[in-house]
Design a protein around this motif. Structure first.
Motif, mmCIF file in Angstrom:
data_model
loop_
_atom_site.group_PDB
_atom_site.id
_atom_site.type_symbol
_atom_site.label_atom_id
_atom_site.label_comp_id
_atom_site.label_asym_id
_atom_site.label_seq_id
_atom_site.Cartn_x
_atom_site.Cartn_y
_atom_site.Cartn_z
ATOM 1 N N PHE A 112 -12.126 13.933 -28.446
ATOM 2 C CA PHE A 112 -11.225 15.092 -28.355
ATOM 3 C C PHE A 112 -10.667 15.260 -26.953
ATOM 4 C CE2 PHE A 112 -10.480 19.710 -27.819
ATOM 5 C CZ PHE A 112 -9.506 19.877 -28.808
ATOM 6 N N THR A 113 -11.405 14.856 -25.931
ATOM 7 C CA THR A 113 -10.942 15.007 -24.550
ATOM 8 C C THR A 113 -9.739 14.127 -24.244
ATOM 9 O OG1 THR A 113 -12.454 13.291 -23.728
ATOM 10 C CG2 THR A 113 -13.284 15.550 -23.803
ATOM 11 N N LYS A 114 -9.456 13.127 -25.085
ATOM 12 C CA LYS A 114 -8.319 12.241 -24.835
ATOM 13 C C LYS A 114 -6.985 12.961 -25.026
ATOM 14 C CE LYS A 114 -11.139 8.846 -24.149
ATOM 15 N NZ LYS A 114 -11.387 8.334 -22.785
ATOM 16 N N TYR A 115 -7.011 14.120 -25.685
ATOM 17 C CA TYR A 115 -5.776 14.893 -25.844
ATOM 18 C C TYR A 115 -5.307 15.517 -24.529
ATOM 19 C CZ TYR A 115 -5.986 14.732 -30.976
ATOM 20 O OH TYR A 115 -5.983 14.327 -32.285
ATOM 21 N N PHE A 116 -6.196 15.672 -23.569
ATOM 22 C CA PHE A 116 -5.903 16.409 -22.343
ATOM 23 C C PHE A 116 -5.547 15.449 -21.207
ATOM 24 C CE2 PHE A 116 -8.707 18.977 -24.943
ATOM 25 C CZ PHE A 116 -8.034 20.188 -24.968
ATOM 26 N N PRO A 117 -4.889 15.974 -20.148
ATOM 27 C CA PRO A 117 -4.510 15.101 -19.027
ATOM 28 C C PRO A 117 -5.729 14.476 -18.367
ATOM 29 C CG PRO A 117 -3.349 17.203 -18.898
ATOM 30 C CD PRO A 117 -4.381 17.348 -19.967
ATOM 31 N N ASN A 118 -5.506 13.275 -17.891
ATOM 32 C CA ASN A 118 -6.546 12.559 -17.145
ATOM 33 C C ASN A 118 -6.314 12.805 -15.656
ATOM 34 O OD1 ASN A 118 -8.540 10.836 -16.296
ATOM 35 N ND2 ASN A 118 -7.329 8.979 -16.614
ATOM 36 N N ILE A 119 -7.201 13.556 -15.045
ATOM 37 C CA ILE A 119 -7.064 13.931 -13.637
ATOM 38 C C ILE A 119 -8.046 13.105 -12.823
ATOM 39 C CG2 ILE A 119 -7.212 15.801 -11.960
ATOM 40 C CD1 ILE A 119 -6.596 17.748 -14.229
ATOM 41 N N SER A 120 -7.542 12.499 -11.752
ATOM 42 C CA SER A 120 -8.387 11.663 -10.904
ATOM 43 C C SER A 120 -8.066 11.919 -9.440
ATOM 44 C CB SER A 120 -8.187 10.179 -11.237
ATOM 45 O OG SER A 120 -6.847 9.786 -10.999
ATOM 46 N N GLY A 121 -9.027 11.745 -8.604
ATOM 47 C CA GLY A 121 -8.854 11.895 -7.161
ATOM 48 C C GLY A 121 -9.259 10.624 -6.442
ATOM 49 N N THR A 122 -8.527 10.286 -5.375
ATOM 50 C CA THR A 122 -8.805 9.061 -4.623
ATOM 51 C C THR A 122 -8.848 9.390 -3.133
ATOM 52 O OG1 THR A 122 -7.649 7.739 -6.291
ATOM 53 C CG2 THR A 122 -8.042 6.700 -4.166
ATOM 54 N N GLY A 123 -9.802 8.845 -2.440
ATOM 55 C CA GLY A 123 -9.896 9.015 -0.988
ATOM 56 C C GLY A 123 -10.201 7.692 -0.316
ATOM 57 N N LEU A 124 -9.574 7.462 0.873
ATOM 58 C CA LEU A 124 -9.782 6.191 1.579
ATOM 59 C C LEU A 124 -9.760 6.447 3.080
ATOM 60 C CD1 LEU A 124 -9.938 3.064 1.725
ATOM 61 C CD2 LEU A 124 -7.422 3.066 1.655
ATOM 62 N N TRP A 125 -10.731 5.930 3.779
ATOM 63 C CA TRP A 125 -10.742 5.911 5.251
ATOM 64 C C TRP A 125 -10.973 4.481 5.678
ATOM 65 C CZ3 TRP A 125 -14.377 4.144 8.681
ATOM 66 C CH2 TRP A 125 -14.143 4.433 10.037
ATOM 67 N N PHE A 126 -10.244 4.041 6.713
ATOM 68 C CA PHE A 126 -10.395 2.651 7.146
ATOM 69 C C PHE A 126 -10.267 2.569 8.656
ATOM 70 C CE2 PHE A 126 -5.892 3.226 6.642
ATOM 71 C CZ PHE A 126 -5.314 2.497 7.680
ATOM 72 N N ASN A 127 -10.836 1.516 9.188
ATOM 73 C CA ASN A 127 -10.760 1.213 10.618
ATOM 74 C C ASN A 127 -10.759 -0.302 10.743
ATOM 75 O OD1 ASN A 127 -10.730 1.352 13.381
ATOM 76 N ND2 ASN A 127 -12.919 1.804 13.590
ATOM 77 N N ALA A 128 -9.582 -0.896 11.032
ATOM 78 C CA ALA A 128 -9.413 -2.344 11.102
ATOM 79 C C ALA A 128 -9.603 -2.842 12.526
ATOM 80 C CB ALA A 128 -8.018 -2.731 10.598
ATOM 81 N N ASN A 129 -9.857 -4.153 12.683
ATOM 82 C CA ASN A 129 -10.038 -4.719 14.025
ATOM 83 C C ASN A 129 -8.710 -4.882 14.755
ATOM 84 O OD1 ASN A 129 -9.078 -6.739 12.399
ATOM 85 N ND2 ASN A 129 -10.307 -8.363 13.336
ATOM 86 N N ARG A 130 -7.600 -4.810 14.004
ATOM 87 C CA ARG A 130 -6.278 -4.827 14.616
ATOM 88 C C ARG A 130 -5.319 -4.069 13.714
ATOM 89 N NH1 ARG A 130 -5.078 -11.144 14.606
ATOM 90 N NH2 ARG A 130 -7.210 -11.056 15.448
ATOM 91 N N GLY A 131 -4.217 -3.688 14.228
ATOM 92 C CA GLY A 131 -3.254 -2.944 13.443
ATOM 93 C C GLY A 131 -2.702 -3.755 12.284
ATOM 94 N N MET A 132 -2.561 -3.111 11.152
ATOM 95 C CA MET A 132 -2.061 -3.814 9.981
ATOM 96 C C MET A 132 -0.569 -4.091 10.073
ATOM 97 S SD MET A 132 -4.163 -2.096 6.839
ATOM 98 C CE MET A 132 -3.797 -0.412 7.306
ATOM 99 N N ALA A 133 0.163 -3.348 10.930
ATOM 100 C CA ALA A 133 1.602 -3.570 11.150
ATOM 101 C C ALA A 133 1.824 -3.865 12.629
ATOM 102 C CB ALA A 133 2.407 -2.357 10.719
ATOM 103 N N LYS A 134 2.501 -4.997 12.920
ATOM 104 C CA LYS A 134 2.718 -5.407 14.312
ATOM 105 C C LYS A 134 4.166 -5.893 14.446
ATOM 106 C CE LYS A 134 0.887 -8.352 17.979
ATOM 107 N NZ LYS A 134 -0.118 -9.386 18.334
ATOM 108 N N MET A 135 4.812 -5.540 15.562
ATOM 109 C CA MET A 135 6.204 -5.933 15.776
ATOM 110 C C MET A 135 6.491 -6.001 17.277
ATOM 111 S SD MET A 135 8.128 -2.365 14.750
ATOM 112 C CE MET A 135 9.733 -3.041 15.109
ATOM 113 N N GLU A 136 7.538 -6.751 17.631
ATOM 114 C CA GLU A 136 7.986 -6.877 19.013
ATOM 115 C C GLU A 136 9.411 -6.345 19.121
ATOM 116 O OE1 GLU A 136 7.631 -10.831 20.421
ATOM 117 O OE2 GLU A 136 5.437 -10.730 20.614
ATOM 118 N N ILE A 137 9.670 -5.582 20.200
ATOM 119 C CA ILE A 137 10.993 -4.979 20.428
ATOM 120 C C ILE A 137 11.522 -5.484 21.777
ATOM 121 C CG2 ILE A 137 12.289 -2.840 20.730
ATOM 122 C CD1 ILE A 137 10.183 -1.449 19.045
ATOM 123 N N ASN A 138 12.763 -6.003 21.783
ATOM 124 C CA ASN A 138 13.414 -6.429 23.030
ATOM 125 C C ASN A 138 14.384 -5.318 23.417
ATOM 126 O OD1 ASN A 138 14.658 -7.661 25.171
ATOM 127 N ND2 ASN A 138 15.077 -9.591 24.085
#
Length: 484
Positions: free
Chosen positions: A72-98
């Protein structure tokens, strides 16, 4: 003098034989109990509460109820929550500007005059940038199915059918537990009654043995008569041993089946074990006059007629539920291969750019199983075949149910007739014993003939005991066969 002693000896034996007949007739009857013990109704109540099969059947019903609620619960909306924390050894986005590439030509000459040489050299060197080395992401989403090919609706119907099936199976388990408990009970009471009969016969044979032994010592009879009585006593001892062992085993089985403590000495009351034959009126009332008809004539081969409707039988209802479940499973297979549509809404947060950012959104999804139709078409055909099989089983097993129900009516009618025949057999055995007593008294019969007549009388009593117990068990089958 010798003739007078011989006549006295024969008179003494005949008197003892008459005592056998009278004592057997007055021996512990089928209606007497063995003291305070459990009645059949008490055993049935205990079995209904403690039997493992029934307890598991009730758990199956509870599990089916939870499954229906889950669907019976399938008739109702499926509500979900997601959380993420991360700390990488280097930046995931890198670029050079002249910087020099970003300055228009018309401003270049102006800056070359305004800035020192060191600054101009720095503008000509590329600058490296790194982002998203660490951060936090969180979101809450709500998804509401709009169209799922009927899977939710049919899934709820299927769960409801499953609950109804578990309740029908519980009813069948209750019937089986009642039937088995009744069988054990009457088997135990039957063995106890046989043991009472053997004990009464053995007591009187001991008295005959003493009298014949005195006659042998006096020389008025030969030793062969004494040996025959002793052989008969040995046979009774063997019977008592087998009966006691049988009683102990049935007690253990009955105690285990009803969930009784094994440390207690199980005793049962047998006041229900009536020596009197049930009348047709009593039998019809015991069965249920609204479902059964009892014919009083023993000449009628169909002594009992069963009135019933297949729709009231749990076995037939289970077959119908099997057909219904197969049809719903076929619809579920079709629904699994149809497009699904859902709408949703969400609220999100992140700090990937070193700044807290929140935003909301709404969305819609459409999922179309394209290659899934290849295997899905075969699944639909398979479910259709299963449905056709269930329909055929319903028709075939309905006929078998009719046969089984008629057989139950025939069996209880036969058991009733056997009980009446056993009662008449006791009268015939009594008359045979009386005649052999007269013949022995007149000197035209032997001790072996008299003992055989006594044995036939004992067997007639045992047959009545067995017939009565069998009749009671068949009566339960008869009542259950009509869905009562």
């Amino acid at each position: 003098m010798l003739e007078m002693n011989l006549r006295n000896k024969r008179n003494a034996i005949v008197v003892a034989a008459l005592l056998i007949c009278s004592t057997l007739s007055a021996s512990p009857s089928l209606g007497e109990g063995t003291g305070v013990g459990l009645t059949l109704q008490q055993l049935l109540d205990s079995a209904r509460h403690n039997n493992i099969t029934l307890r598991n059947a009730r758990r199956s019903v509870e599990a089916a109820v939870q499954q229906r609620k889950e669907a019976f619960t399938k008739y109702f909306p499926n509500i979900s929550g997601t959380g993420l924390w991360f700390n990488a050894n280097r930046g995931m986005a890198k670029m050079e500007i002249n910087p020099q590439d970003m300055i228009p030509a018309e401003y270049g000459a102006m800056l070359s005059q305004m800035l020192p040489a060191e600054a101009l050299a720095a503008l000509s060197s590329p600058i490296g940038m790194s982002m998203m080395k660490n951060g936090t992401i969180a979101s809450v989403m709500a998804m509401q199915p709009v169209f799922a090919g009927g899977q939710i609706v049919n899934g709820n119907k299927l769960a409801k059918v499953g609950e109804e099936v578990s309740r029908l199976q519980l009813q069948l388990s209750e019937n089986e537990v009642e039937k088995t408990t009744v069988q054990y009970y009457w088997q135990l009471v039957s063995l106890q009654e046989k043991l009472h009969t053997v004990a009464a016969v053995d007591s009187l044979l001991s008295d005959i043995s003493r009298k014949v032994e005195v006659a042998v010592k006096a020389g008025v009879t030969n030793r062969n008569d004494l040996l025959q009585v002793q052989l008969r006593q040995n046979d009774l001892e063997s019977q008592k041993l087998k009966l006691r062992n049988g009683i102990n085993i049935v007690k253990l089985l009955l105690a285990q089946y009803c969930g009784l403590s094994g440390s207690e000495e199980l005793r049962v009351k047998s006041e229900e074990f009536s020596a009197a034959l049930p009348t047709p009126h009593d039998t019809e009332a015991a069965a249920n006059s609204s479902l059964f008809t009892l014919h009083s004539s023993l000449k009628d081969s169909s002594l009992f007629t069963l009135h019933y409707s297949l729709n009231t039988l749990p076995e037939y209802q289970l077959l119908e539920k099997q057909v219904e479940a197969a049809k719903l499973q076929q619809r579920m297979a079709v629904g699994q291969n149809l497009p699904t549509v859902a709408v949703g809404a969400g609220y999100n947060y992140h700090n990937l750019m070193e700044n807290d950012r929140t935003f909301g959104m709404i969305f819609a999804t459409v999922s179309i199983p394209i290659t899934g139709w290849w295997g899905g078409s075969h699944a639909i055909k398979r479910r259709k075949i299963e449905y056709e099989k269930a329909v055929d089983q319903l028709a075939d097993n309905s006929q078998l149910l009719n046969i089984r129900l008629q057989n139950a009516a025939n069996s209880v009618g036969e058991a009733y007739q056997q009980l009446q025949l056993a009662a008449r057999g006791i009268e015939q055995a009594q008359e045979n014993l009386r005649l052999n007593q007269d013949y022995y008294k007149a000197g035209t019969s032997t001790m072996s003939d008299l003992l055989e007549a006594q044995m036939l009388y004992q067997q007639a009593l045992d047959r009545r005991t067995e017939a009565y117990a069998d009749y009671q068990v068949k009566l339960v089958d008869y009542r259950q066969a009509g869905g009562n």
